[in-house]
Design a protein around this motif. Structure first.
Motif, PDB file in Angstrom:
ATOM      1  N   THR A  80       0.857  -1.174   0.000  1.00 40.98           N
ATOM      2  CA  THR A  80       0.000   0.000   0.000  1.00 40.98           C
ATOM      3  C   THR A  80       0.893   1.224   0.000  1.00 40.98           C
ATOM      4  O   THR A  80       1.994   1.203   0.538  1.00 40.98           O
ATOM      5  CB  THR A  80      -0.897   0.043   1.246  1.00 40.98           C
ATOM      6  OG1 THR A  80      -0.067  -0.137   2.383  1.00 40.98           O
ATOM      7  CG2 THR A  80      -1.951  -1.043   1.210  1.00 40.98           C
TER       8      THR A  80
ATOM      9  N   LYS B 199      -3.864   3.723  -0.010  1.00 41.44           N
ATOM     10  CA  LYS B 199      -4.570   2.935  -1.030  1.00 41.44           C
ATOM     11  C   LYS B 199      -3.623   1.932  -1.649  1.00 41.44           C
ATOM     12  O   LYS B 199      -2.427   2.177  -1.756  1.00 41.44           O
ATOM     13  CB  LYS B 199      -5.109   3.863  -2.122  1.00 41.44           C
ATOM     14  CG  LYS B 199      -6.431   4.500  -1.739  1.00 41.44           C
ATOM     15  CD  LYS B 199      -6.782   5.667  -2.601  1.00 41.44           C
ATOM     16  CE  LYS B 199      -7.114   5.308  -4.029  1.00 41.44           C
ATOM     17  NZ  LYS B 199      -7.465   6.510  -4.794  1.00 41.44           N
ATOM     18  N   SER B 200      -4.176   0.792  -2.074  1.00 45.53           N
ATOM     19  CA  SER B 200      -3.299  -0.208  -2.669  1.00 45.53           C
ATOM     20  C   SER B 200      -2.856   0.253  -4.066  1.00 45.53           C
ATOM     21  O   SER B 200      -3.622   0.836  -4.821  1.00 45.53           O
ATOM     22  CB  SER B 200      -4.004  -1.556  -2.689  1.00 45.53           C
ATOM     23  OG  SER B 200      -4.360  -1.939  -3.964  1.00 45.53           O
TER      24      SER B 200
ATOM     25  N   PRO C 152      -2.084  -0.332  -7.796  1.00 46.79           N
ATOM     26  CA  PRO C 152      -2.522  -1.378  -8.727  1.00 46.79           C
ATOM     27  C   PRO C 152      -1.354  -2.280  -9.133  1.00 46.79           C
ATOM     28  O   PRO C 152      -0.225  -1.805  -9.288  1.00 46.79           O
ATOM     29  CB  PRO C 152      -3.028  -0.593  -9.938  1.00 46.79           C
ATOM     30  CG  PRO C 152      -3.336   0.769  -9.435  1.00 46.79           C
ATOM     31  CD  PRO C 152      -2.374   1.019  -8.312  1.00 46.79           C
TER      32      PRO C 152
ATOM     33  N   GLU D 119      -1.751  -1.226 -14.452  1.00 41.94           N
ATOM     34  CA  GLU D 119      -2.666  -0.164 -14.848  1.00 41.94           C
ATOM     35  C   GLU D 119      -2.391   0.216 -16.299  1.00 41.94           C
ATOM     36  O   GLU D 119      -1.228   0.372 -16.692  1.00 41.94           O
ATOM     37  CB  GLU D 119      -2.450   1.056 -13.929  1.00 41.94           C
ATOM     38  CG  GLU D 119      -3.454   2.147 -14.172  1.00 41.94           C
ATOM     39  CD  GLU D 119      -3.293   3.330 -13.207  1.00 41.94           C
ATOM     40  OE1 GLU D 119      -2.417   3.269 -12.314  1.00 41.94           O
ATOM     41  OE2 GLU D 119      -4.039   4.304 -13.377  1.00 41.94           O
TER      42      GLU D 119
ATOM     43  N   HIS E 241      -5.998  -4.789  -9.139  1.00 41.23           N
ATOM     44  CA  HIS E 241      -5.327  -4.667  -7.845  1.00 41.23           C
ATOM     45  C   HIS E 241      -4.858  -6.035  -7.335  1.00 41.23           C
ATOM     46  O   HIS E 241      -5.390  -7.058  -7.745  1.00 41.23           O
ATOM     47  CB  HIS E 241      -6.274  -3.993  -6.841  1.00 41.23           C
ATOM     48  CG  HIS E 241      -6.455  -2.538  -7.160  1.00 41.23           C
ATOM     49  ND1 HIS E 241      -5.696  -1.561  -6.572  1.00 41.23           N
ATOM     50  CD2 HIS E 241      -7.251  -1.912  -8.052  1.00 41.23           C
ATOM     51  CE1 HIS E 241      -6.038  -0.381  -7.064  1.00 41.23           C
ATOM     52  NE2 HIS E 241      -6.976  -0.562  -7.974  1.00 41.23           N
TER      53      HIS E 241
ATOM     54  N   GLU F 209      -6.960  -9.486  -6.886  1.00 45.87           N
ATOM     55  CA  GLU F 209      -8.201  -9.458  -7.657  1.00 45.87           C
ATOM     56  C   GLU F 209      -8.163 -10.477  -8.787  1.00 45.87           C
ATOM     57  O   GLU F 209      -7.140 -10.623  -9.456  1.00 45.87           O
ATOM     58  CB  GLU F 209      -8.352  -8.088  -8.314  1.00 45.87           C
ATOM     59  CG  GLU F 209      -9.387  -7.204  -7.729  1.00 45.87           C
ATOM     60  CD  GLU F 209      -9.705  -6.039  -8.651  1.00 45.87           C
ATOM     61  OE1 GLU F 209     -10.870  -5.662  -8.662  1.00 45.87           O
ATOM     62  OE2 GLU F 209      -8.809  -5.509  -9.343  1.00 45.87           O
TER      63      GLU F 209
END
Ligand code: ADP
Ligand code: MG
Length: 247
Positions: free
Chosen positions: A14, A20-21, A23, A26, A52, A55
């Motif tokens: 993070t 926030k994590s 990605p 991207e 992310h 996922e």
């Protein structure tokens, strides 16, 4: 699976500043076209998309719409005409070929419809090879390969050669090989396209368990709607753009 998890926990970083994590991958304003005779086919036309850590994303779209092109660009195998690819927050548009190759080898795993395993090597050796290319010793590579094959429910087939394995078993070895170096990003291009539905489900079960344990971000191109429905979310390609799909 301590090794894969420890690889993953360092992946699922993070940003200290934002919390926030970051990605795993991207795409920013990515464009790619091919010429066909007189015509220019705009296959990717301003693609913006992030995936992310941990996922599992399904990519479902008709043949010829650009799924493989998108995966190749995301995995640094091809350059976009315009736009940027970031892997783990690193903007690869700014990098030379050597640096791109290094990131591809360490951070990206690929699985295709046909497994491309080395025919002369056993399942275990096939999973050892990428680790040894990355500098790991034979003993450590073998231990991790066995662990990954166990995870893919292939532990009792590790001394078989690809020709001695069924299609589903070959694909499970291919998945173990693709994650052997604990990549951030796993790209699967119709990996179950050649398998019957029951075998496809079995391969998917093993893959899903591995993804959940390792935290690798997974982008899975498929025509199999049942599998797509089991993933975290689904996207499609339409008019050269990535759009979300509700299943
Ligand atoms: P999909 O994987 O969804 O079937 P592809 O990404 O393979 O789609 O291809 C999308 C379109 O781009 C197709 O029309 C294909 O013919 C074209 N295409 C892909 N790669 C090339 C290339 N290297 N040269 C010319 N056309 C290509
Ligand atoms: Mg394709």
């Amino acid at each position: 699976m301590a090794d894969a998890r420890s690889g993953a926990s360092s992946r699922a970083t993070t940003s200290a500043a934002s919390g926030k994590s970051v990605p795993a991958m991207e795409l920013r304003a990515v464009k790619r076209s091919f010429s066909e005779g007189e015509n220019e086919l705009q296959i990717l036309n301003d693609v913006n998309f992030a995936i992310h850590p941990g996922e599992m994303v399904a990519l479902v779209a008709p043949s010829g719409t650009g799924k493989s092109t998108l995966l190749h660009i995301a995995g640094l195998l091809e350059h976009p005409d315009e736009g940027e690819v970031l892997i783990g927050g690193v903007n690869c548009a700014d990098l030379g070929d050597d640096a791109r190759t290094r990131i591809r080898r360490s951070d990206v795993g690929f699985v295709y419809q046909f497994h491309h395993l080395l025919p002369e090597f056993t399942a275990l050796e096939n999973v050892m090879v990428p680790q040894m290319i990355n500098g790991l010793g034979r003993k450590d590579a073998a231990a991790r390969a066995q662990q990954l094959l166990d995870y893919m429910r292939m532990g009792n087939r590790s001394s078989h050669r690809p020709s001695e394995l069924s299609g589903g078993e070959q694909q499970r070895v291919a998945v173990a090989r693709a994650v052997a170096n604990a990549p951030r990003l796993l790209l699967l291009d119709e990996p179950t396209g050649n398998l019957d539905p029951t075998t496809a489900n079995y391969v998917f079960d093993a893959l899903q368990a591995l993804v959940r344990a390792s935290g690798v971000a997974t982008l899975f191109a498929t025509h199999n709607m049942e599998l797509a429905g089991r993933m975290d979310r689904c996207i499609t390609l339409s008019g050269g753009k990535v759009l979300p799909v509700e299943l």
